[in-house]
Design an enzyme around this catalytic site. Structure first.
Site, PDB file in Angstrom:
ATOM      1  N   GLU A  80      -6.539  -1.049  -4.963  1.00  0.00           N
ATOM      2  CA  GLU A  80      -5.134  -1.058  -5.264  1.00  0.00           C
ATOM      3  C   GLU A  80      -4.714  -2.502  -5.444  1.00  0.00           C
ATOM      4  OE1 GLU A  80      -1.585  -1.745  -4.256  1.00  0.00           O
ATOM      5  OE2 GLU A  80      -1.916  -0.909  -2.218  1.00  0.00           O
ATOM      6  N   CYS A 103       2.935  -5.357  -2.425  1.00  0.00           N
ATOM      7  CA  CYS A 103       2.778  -4.954  -3.710  1.00  0.00           C
ATOM      8  C   CYS A 103       3.547  -4.392  -4.544  1.00  0.00           C
ATOM      9  CB  CYS A 103       1.543  -3.872  -3.670  1.00  0.00           C
ATOM     10  SG  CYS A 103       0.283  -4.552  -2.586  1.00  0.00           S
TER      11      CYS A 103
END
Ligand SMILES: Cc1cc2nc3c(=O)[nH]c(=O)nc-3n(C[C@H](O)[C@H](O)[C@H](O)COP(=O)(O)OP(=O)(O)OC[C@H]3O[C@@H](n4cnc5c(N)ncnc54)[C@H](O)[C@@H]3O)c2cc1C
Length: 1023
Positions: free
Chosen positions: A780, A814
C-alpha cells in the site's frame, strides 16, 4: 438540590441504560384513567383545530403531498436544500434534471384537492416533460422550450423560495416584525431567530454576533417589538465552540452573551439560548452560569435556555436550571423541546463507538421524558416554563396539569402546527409564542432541512397528523403505557454502538466531550513512561543486546521519549530461522485458536488503551483524537480478521461428479515480513501482522525506525495474548533490516506500507534470486488524492471536510487530500471560507487536547516539506504560523494552474487548489487518473448523476462522496489503492486474508474402496 448535585446527576445518567432512566421517569408521566380521559377530550379538540387549519393552508397540503416516504418528497427536499445556492445555469440545469427526472409527479396531481398544490405540481410535471422527454410535450412544451431553460430555472427558483419562506418569518428583522404585527398573528408573541448556525470562521461568528445585536436593537426600539424575544445559537457565535476548546471558547462566549444579555435587559426583552448537540450541553451550562452570575444582570429575569427532552439528562437538567436560578436569584425562562438532532446524535454515538446513547431510542420515551420534565418545571420556583411542542397530546396533558394556571407559555415553530394554539390564545387566555426564523435563503438551508425532515419523519406528530392512514387512537396513544409495556427497553432496530457489526464487538471509543473522561485521559497520557518495558528487538521473545538508540519526540526533539535496541543482521537471520522452524506447527494450529489469539490481543489493547494512546501522542506526534482512532482501528483489525479467518479458512467441499470428494482449504504460506510506516504506528503495524498470523504464517515484523516503541508494546501484548514467541519476532531498525528481510529466501510473503519507491525496491529484491519462488507482495503506497467540488455542494460542509482531509494529522495520512479541484463559479467563496477555517486551527503540542495539527514526524520530513513550500511561495494562497518548539510545517494553501502541476506526493499539511469549469467533469477525472495514482478521491456534489459519473470514471481504491476523505473504518470502508498506489487487496476488507494464504485442494475418489455407496443408497431411497 445544588447546581453541583444536579450536574453530578446529569453525568450519572448521560449514558445510563435506557430502562433504568425511564423507570425513574415513568411515574411522573403516567396518568390515571380519569385524567387520561380528560386529556384525551382536550387533545381531540386541539386535533380538530389543527385539522381545520391544515385544510386551509396550501403549504401544509403541499408538504403533506410530498412526504419524505415518497420519491418526490425526497426530490423536493434535496432540490430545496441545494438549488438556490447554485450560481451557474449549467449546473442548475443538471440539478433540476437530476431531482425532477425520476419522480412521478402526475400521481400527485391526481390525488391533491388543492388548486395551488396542483398548480405547483403541474409546474413540476412540465419541468419533467421538458428535461426528460422533450419529444412528447405538445404545444405548451414548445412554447416553454422557445422561452428556454432560464424560464424553467426561474420557475424552480420561485417554488424553492416559496418552500423556504414557509418556515421563515422574514428576510430581515424589520420584515419579520411587520409580519408579527399582522392581525392574524394577534395574540402571539415571537422569538426571532437570526438564521445561521455553526460558524466556520471567526468572520462568520462576528457577522452573526452583529446580526443578534442588530435584532435586539431593532426589536427593542420598535413600537411593534413589545413582548417579542430573541433566540440565539452558541455555535453561530464561535467557530470552535467545542469541549476540547473549552478553556478558550467558554470565557469568550460568556463575554459575548453578557453583552447581548445586557442589551436585552436594557430593552426589557428576553434572550433565549437554543439547545444544540448533546456533547456541548455541559459547556453551555458553564456559559449560562457565567452570564447569570454577572452582577450587572441582577434583577433581570429574561435569560432563557432550551432543554431537550430526548436526552437522558433532561430531568436533572431541569433540576440544574431551578438550582442555578435559586443560587443566582434569577428566574430562568426554560423552553422545553423534544430535540431536533436525534438522527445525527444516534449516528455520532455509533461512529465514535460510545458505550451507550445519550438520548432515548424510542419516540414514546422522549414523550415520557418531556412530561416528566414538564411536571418539574411547573413545580419549580425559579423557572418560567415555556412548553414548545406541536403534539396535541403533549399540549393537552400540560393544560390538564396546569389547571387554572397561566404563568407559563406554549411555543411552536413558524410554519408548523398552525391551529394548535389559536383557540388557546383567543378563548382560554394562554400565552403563546412563535419561534420565528429570520434570514435570506442562504442562511436558511440547514434549518429548512431540519424542518422538512421533521415534517417528513414517520415518528413525528405533524407527519402522522397529515397521514390519513393514521387513526386518532394511534395519534393519541399513551406514551407512558407503551414504555411500561416494553419495560423501557431500547428500540430493537437500534443496537448499542458496540453491537453494530455482526460477529464481532465494535471497538470502544472514548467520549472526550465528557469532562471526567477527558480529565482521566489527560492525566494518564501525561504519565506514559516509554521505557518502562525496555524496548528492544525480540527474537523468539528474547531481548537482544546492542547499543540503545534514542527515539525522538516530534513535538520536542530535545526531550527524547525513550530508547530502543534495533535488530542486527545476525538477529534478523536468527529470527528467520526460528520462524521457519515454527511455520508448520503454526499453520497446523486450528484457525479457531489463531483467531482467539487475535481477539485476546484486541481486548488487551483496549485494556492498555491509554498507555498505547500515550505512545501514539508522544512518539508519533498524534493528536489525542487521532490516537483514540488509532487504537480503535488496531482493535477492529484484530476482531475483523478473526471473524474472517474463521469463515474463510474452513475447508469447503466443492461440487463435482459422484464418487469423489473435492475439498478446498487455505493454509499459511510460510514466514511473512511485515514492514510498516510511522504514520499509523499501531494500526497498520497490527493490521499487517495479525492478518499474516491468523492466516497461519509466522511473522517477522519491522516497524518504522521513528516509531518502534508502540510496536514493541503491541508485540509484547500479542505474546501475552497467546501468539507463540517463535511465531512473532520483532525486528526494529532502518532500511538495512528491511533489505535483509526481503532479500532472504526464508521470507515467503511481504506486507508493506510506505512509499512507491521503497515498494519498487522490495519488488526488485524479491526477484533478485532466480532460485527463489515468486512470493506475494502486498503493498500500500502513496497517492495524489484529489477532491472535486461542484457548485451544488454546501460550502460549509466542503470547507469542514477539506480542513479535516488535508490538515488533520498534519496531512500525514496516505488518504489525505493533496489537490482540491473546485468549480470556478464557487471557487472564490470556498477559498475565502477555507482561509477563515484554517485560521481557526490550533497548532501545538499533540498532548494538549486543544491541538488540531501537531508536528510532522522528523526533521528530514520537515526540511523536505519546508523546502518545497518555500519553492512555491509565489503561489501561496494562505498559510499559518507555527509554534517555536517542535517539528512543525505551517499548513499552507497553494494555487496551481493545472492538475498536472502537482508532480509528487507531499506528505504533510500542504494543500493545492485548481479550478475547473462546468461541463469538464469527465476530463477532470481523466486527468487525475492520468497521474497514475489511485488511492482516494473525494467528491462534493448534490447531483446524483455526477456522483454516478465519477464513480464510473475514477480509478481509485476509495471514493468518498459528500464527506471527508480520511478515517476509513475496518469492515465498512476497506482501504487500499490501485495503480501507483498499491497492489491491493484492501486492508480491513473481505479479500485481504486470502492474499496471505496458499490454496490447496484434495480430491479423493471415494469409489476406490469398492463402489459408490452414496450413489447406490440415493438411488434406493428415490425409487
Ligand atoms: C419553539 C420551539 C423551539 C425549539 N428550539 C429547539 C432547540 O433549541 N433545540 C432543539 O434541538 N430543538 C428545538 N426545537 C425543535 C423541537 O425539538 C422539535 O420541534 C421537536 O422535534 C418536535 O417535537 P413535537 O413535540 O412537536 O413533536 P413529536 O412528533 O411529538 O416529537 C418528535 C420528537 O421525537 C423525537 N424522536 C423521534 N424518533 C425518536 C426515537 N426513535 N427515539 C427517541 N426520540 C425520537 C424527535 O427527535 C423529536 O424530538 C424547538 C421547537 C419549538 C416548537
Amino acid at each position: 438540590m445544588t447546581p453541583a448535585d444536579a450536574r453530578a446527576r446529569m453525568i450519572a445518567l448521560h449514558r445510563a441504560p435506557e430502562p433504568e432512566v425511564l423507570a425513574a421517569l415513568l411515574p411522573a408521566a403516567t396518568l390515571d384513567t380519569a385524567t387520561r380521559q380528560r386529556v384525551m377530550a382536550q387533545a381531540r379538540l386541539i386535533l380538530q383545530d389543527l385539522k381545520a387549519a391544515q385544510s386551509t393552508g396550501w403549504v401544509n397540503r403541499f408538504l403533506q403531498e410530498y412526504r419524505l416516504n415518497t420519491a418526490e418528497g425526497v426530490a423536493l427536499l434535496s432540490l430545496a436544500e441545494a438549488y438556490l445556492r447554485v450560481p451557474d445555469p449549467e449546473t442548475a440545469n443538471l440539478l433540476i434534471r437530476d431531482k425532477i427526472g425520476d419522480a412521478d409527479w402526475r400521481a400527485h396531481k391526481a390525488k391533491s384537492g388543492s388548486a395551488l398544490v396542483n398548480t405547483a405540481t403541474f409546474g413540476l410535471i412540465l419541468t419533467r416533460a421538458l428535461v426528460e422527454d422533450p419529444q412528447q410535450a405538445g404545444t405548451l412544451k414548445k412554447l416553454i422550450t422557445r422561452m428556454g431553460e432560464p424560464v424553467i430555472r426561474q420557475g424552480v427558483a420561485v417554488a424553492m423560495k416559496m418552500m423556504g419562506e414557509v418556515f421563515v418569518m422574514g428576510r430581515t428583522i424589520d420584515e419579520a416584525l411587520d409580519v408579527a404585527a399582522k392581525p392574524e398573528i394577534k395574540g402571539f408573541t415571537a422569538s426571532f431567530d437570526m438564521l445561521g448556525e455553526s460558524a466556520r470562521t471567526f468572520a462568520d461568528a462576528e457577522k452573526y454576533f452583529a446580526a443578534y445585536e442588530q435584532a435586539l436593537d431593532t426589536v427593542g426600539r420598535s413600537p411593534k417589538g413589545n413582548g417579542h424575544s430573541i433566540s440565539i445559537k452558541l455555535s453561530a457565535l464561535h467557530p470552535r465552540y467545542e469541549v476540547a476548546n473549552k478553556e478558550t471558547c467558554v470565557p469568550q462566549l460568556i463575554e459575548m452573551i453578557r453583552h447581548l444579555a445586557a442589551k436585552a435587559a436594557g430593552y426589557n426583552m428576553d434572550l433565549t439560548i437554543d439547545a444544540e448537540e448533546t456533547e456541548r450541553l455541559m459547556i453551555s451550562l458553564d456559559i449560562i452560569e457565567g452570564v447569570l452570575r454577572d452582577p450587572a444582570l441582577s434583577g433581570w429575569d429574561g435569560l432563557g435556555m432550551a432543554a431537550q427532552a430526548y436526552g437522558k439528562r433532561a430531568r436533572p437538567l431541569i433540576g440544574w436550571a431551578q438550582a442555578i436560578g435559586q443560587a443566582t436569584s434569577h428566574r430562568l425562562k426554560v423552553r422545553l423541546v423534544k430535540g431536533a438532532y436525534w438522527d445525527s446524535e444516534i449516528k455520532r454515538a455509533q461512529v465514535e463507538g460510545l458505550s451507550d446513547y445519550p438520548l432515548f431510542t424510542r419516540k414514546p420515551a422522549t414523550d415520557v421524558s418531556y412530561l416528566a420534565c414538564a411536571t418539574d418545571m411547573l413545580d419549580a420556583s425559579h423557572i418560567w416554563p415555556a412548553f414548545a411542542s406541536h403534539n396535541a397530546l403533549t399540549v393537552a396533558t400540560i393544560m390538564e396539569w396546569a389547571g387554572e394556571r397561566r404563568d407559563f407559555e406554549f411555543q411552536r415553530l413558524h410554519g408548523m402546527g398552525e391551529g394548535l394554539h389559536e383557540r388557546l390564545v383567543r378563548e382560554l387566555g394562554y400565552s403563546c409564542r412563535t419561534y420565528a426564523p429570520v434570514g435570506g435563503h442562504k442562511e436558511l438551508l440547514a434549518y429548512l432541512v431540519r424542518r422538512l425532515l421533521e415534517n417528513g419523519a414517520n415518528s413525528s406528530f405533524v407527519h402522522q397528523l397529515a397521514d390519513p392512514t393514521v387513526n386518532e387512537e394511534t395519534l393519541l396513544s399513551d406514551p407512558a403505557a407503551h414504555i411500561a409495556a416494553v419495560k423501557g427497553r431500547p428500540h430493537p432496530a437500534i443496537p448499542l454502538p458496540a453491537g453494530l457489526f455482526p460477529g464481532r464487538t465494535n471497538s470502544q471509543g472514548l467520549d472526550l466531550s465528557d469532562q471526567a473522561t477527558l480529565d482521566a485521559t489527560l492525566s494518564a497520557l501525561a504519565t506514559v513512561g516509554a521505557n518502562s518495558h525496555a524496548p528492544t528487538a525480540l527474537v523468539s521473545g528474547q531481548a537482544v543486546s546492542g547499543t540503545p538508540k534514542m527515539v525522538l519526540r516530534p513535538a520536542d526533539p530535545s526531550h527524547p521519549i525513550g530508547t530502543v535496541i534495533e535488530a542486527s543482521a545476525e538477529d534478523v537471520s536468527r529470527a528467520l530461522k526460528a520462524a521457519d522452524a515454527a511455520a508448520d506447527r503454526w499453520a497446523a494450529t486450528p484457525v479457531e485458536d489463531r483467531a482467539a489469539c487475535l481477539e485476546r490481543l484486541a481486548d488487551l489493547m483496549e485494556t492498555h488503551r491509554l498507555e498505547l494512546m500515550g505512545l501514539c501522542v508522544h512518539e508519533a506526534g498524534k493528536t489525542i483524537g487521532d490516537a483514540v482512532a488509532e487504537i480503535r482501528e488496531a482493535v477492529d483489525f484484530c476482531r475483523y480478521y478473526a471473524v474472517n479467518a474463521r469463515e474463510q479458512f474452513r475447508p469447503v467441499t466443492l461440487p463435482g461428479p459422484t464418487g469423489e470428494l473435492n475439498e478446498l482449504r487455505l493454509t499459511g504460506r510460510g514466514t511473512f515480513a511485515c514492514i510498516s510506516p510511522w504514520n499509523f504506528p499501531l494500526a497498520i503495524f497490527i493490521g499487517q501482522v495479525t492478518a499474516a498470523l491468523v492466516a497461519g504464517n509466522p511473522v517477522v515484523a519491522k516497524p518504522a525506525p521513528q516509531t518502534p516503541l508502540i510496536a514493541f508494546r503491541a508485540v509484547q501484548l500479542a505474546h501475552e495474548a497467546g501468539i507463540p514467541a517463535d511465531v512473532l519476532h520483532f525486528l526494529p531498525g532502518g532500511p538495512d533490516v528491511g533489505a535483509a528481510l526481503t532479500a532472504s529466501s526464508a521470507v515467503h510473503g511481504v506486507a508493506f506500507t510506505g512509499s512507491t519507491g521503497t515498494a519498487r525496491a522490495i519488488a526488485r529484491s524479491l526477484l533478485s534470486d532466480d532460485s527463489r519462488p515468486l512470493v506475494p507482495l502486498i503493498a500500500e503506497t502513496g497517492g495524489l488524492n484529489a477532491m472535486i467540488v461542484d457548485s451544488t455542494a454546501l460550502p460549509e460542509q466542503v470547507v469542514g471536510d477539506v480542513v479535516t482531509s488535508a490538515f488533520r494529522s498534519a496531512g500525514q495520512r496516505c488518504s489525505a487530500l493533496r489537490l482540491l479541484i473546485v468549480q470556478e463559479d464557487v471557487a472564490d467563496t470556498i477559498i475565502h471560507m477555507l482561509k477563515g477555517a484554517m485560521d481557526t486551527l490550533v497548532l501545538g503540542d499533540p498532548a494538549d487536547i486543544r491541538t488540531d495539527v501537531g508536528p510532522v514526524i522528523d526533521a528530514a520530513a520537515r526540511d523536505k516539506l519546508l523546502a518545497y513550500r518555500q519553492s512555491m511561495q509565489t503561489q501561496w494562497i494562505h498559510t499559518l504560523e507555527v509554534p517555536q518548539t517542535g517539528l512543525f510545517v505551517p499548513p499552507t494553501l497553494i494555487r496551481l494552474n493545472a492538475i498536472e502541476d502537482l508532480s509528487q506526493e507531499w506528505f504533510g499539511p500542504i494543500l493545492h487548489v485548481v479550478t475547473w469549469r462546468a461541463g469538464e467533469l469527465d476530463s477532470v477525472v481523466a486527468r487525475v487518473n492520468a497521474r497514475g495514482y489511485g488511492l482516494t478521491m473525494g467528491l462534493h456534489s448534490r447531483v446524483a448523476e455526477t456522483a454516478e459519473r465519477v464513480k464510473s470514471l475514477a480509478k481509485v481504491g476509495n471514493l468518498y462522496v459528500n464527506r471527508s476523505m480520511i478515517g476509513a473504518v475496518v469492515g465498512s470502508q476497506p482501504f487500499g489503492g490501485e495503480g501507483l498506489s498499491g497492489t491491493g487487496p484492501k486492508a480491513g476488507g473481505p479479500h485481504y486474508l486470502l492474499r496471505f494464504a496458499s490454496e490447496r485442494t484434495v480430491s479423493v475418489d471415494t469409489t476406490s474402496a469398492g463402489g459408490n455407496a452414496t450413489l447406490l443408497s440415493l438411488a434406493e431411497t428415490d425409487i
